[in-house]
Design an enzyme around this catalytic site. Sequence first.
Site, mmCIF file in Angstrom:
data_model
loop_
_atom_site.group_PDB
_atom_site.id
_atom_site.type_symbol
_atom_site.label_atom_id
_atom_site.label_comp_id
_atom_site.label_asym_id
_atom_site.label_seq_id
_atom_site.Cartn_x
_atom_site.Cartn_y
_atom_site.Cartn_z
ATOM 1 N N HIS A 148 0.855 -1.200 0.000
ATOM 2 C CA HIS A 148 0.000 0.000 0.000
ATOM 3 C C HIS A 148 0.888 1.247 0.000
ATOM 4 C CE1 HIS A 148 -2.776 3.066 1.415
ATOM 5 N NE2 HIS A 148 -3.736 2.299 0.922
ATOM 6 N N GLU A 204 -4.051 2.146 -7.378
ATOM 7 C CA GLU A 204 -4.364 3.265 -6.499
ATOM 8 C C GLU A 204 -3.453 4.445 -6.824
ATOM 9 O OE1 GLU A 204 -6.567 2.037 -2.705
ATOM 10 O OE2 GLU A 204 -4.436 2.030 -2.252
HETATM 11 P P1 PGA Z 1 -9.316 6.311 0.431
HETATM 12 O O1 PGA Z 1 -8.145 5.258 0.666
HETATM 13 O O2 PGA Z 1 -10.503 5.559 -0.083
HETATM 14 O O3 PGA Z 1 -9.556 6.909 1.779
HETATM 15 O O4 PGA Z 1 -8.797 7.317 -0.555
HETATM 16 C C1 PGA Z 1 -7.960 4.194 -0.224
HETATM 17 C C2 PGA Z 1 -6.795 3.368 0.220
HETATM 18 O O5 PGA Z 1 -5.868 3.907 0.831
HETATM 19 O O6 PGA Z 1 -6.735 2.147 -0.021
#
Ligand code: PGA
Length: 255
Positions: free
Chosen positions: A94, A164
């Site tokens: 992550h 992401e």
């Molecule tokens: P968020 O986070 O939905 O708060 O932007 C997503 C993540 O960090 O996986």
Amino acid sequence: MKKFLIVANWKMNPKTVAEAVREADKIEKSARKLKRVKTVIAPPLPFLGFLLGKKGIEVGAQDISPDRGIGAATGEVSGAILKRFGVRYVIVGHSERRARGEDNETVSEKTATALKEGVTPIVCVGEQKRDEEGKYLRELRDEIRKSLARVPKTRAKNIVIAYEPIWAVGAEAKAADNPEETLETVLFIKKCLSEVFDRTKADSIPILYGGSVTPKNAATFLERGGVKGLLVGRASLTPQTFIKILHHAENAGKK
Ligand code: PGA
């Protein structure tokens, strides 16, 4: 038809185990009725055991040791321990862990270990910034190649990728990506995956979108963004909000 995978990344929330159980129970009650959605909750490690064994949800860890089995590795939790405990998924690499110094090499080791131990790794990739010249695509390709370097080809089908874009993640983010651009990037990620593995294997790898997902935009990513699921941070912390997302996923593309 394969189900959409909707993952709640609770990060370092909530404060108490009582809250965690209460929230998970609410989510589970709705989740168990859904036919097209698989729901995963990834709580902080000490809460994992309290969320296991519920019919409508799977439980995921937020990290895994690169070491295998059991042994002298203070502070680490291996895939073997997670697996035997009943944990089916783990978030790997992550951006909040990468920001703390986790490099691609470690992500690749953790991914390979998870696969060997039989825990499905949800490998996070995403660019820092998006530029007009497309430099971010080079960054993304490099990250994908290196993060998957230790994954044997035979196990490729057991990976999940979470795209992401870092600029869209968390409370500081201005906005989510838009589904049209997500689709372009997802196609690019598939191309990178087919360079790492091969075309057929790459096609079998589900790609999720994460970054400021809300009940408002959830369905648009599933319908137009080319993704097979969502990784949800903030909007997963309130059960009512997360349940809305689950329902949007259940109905995505039906109209
Ligand atoms: P968020 O986070 O939905 O708060 O932007 C997503 C993540 O960090 O996986």
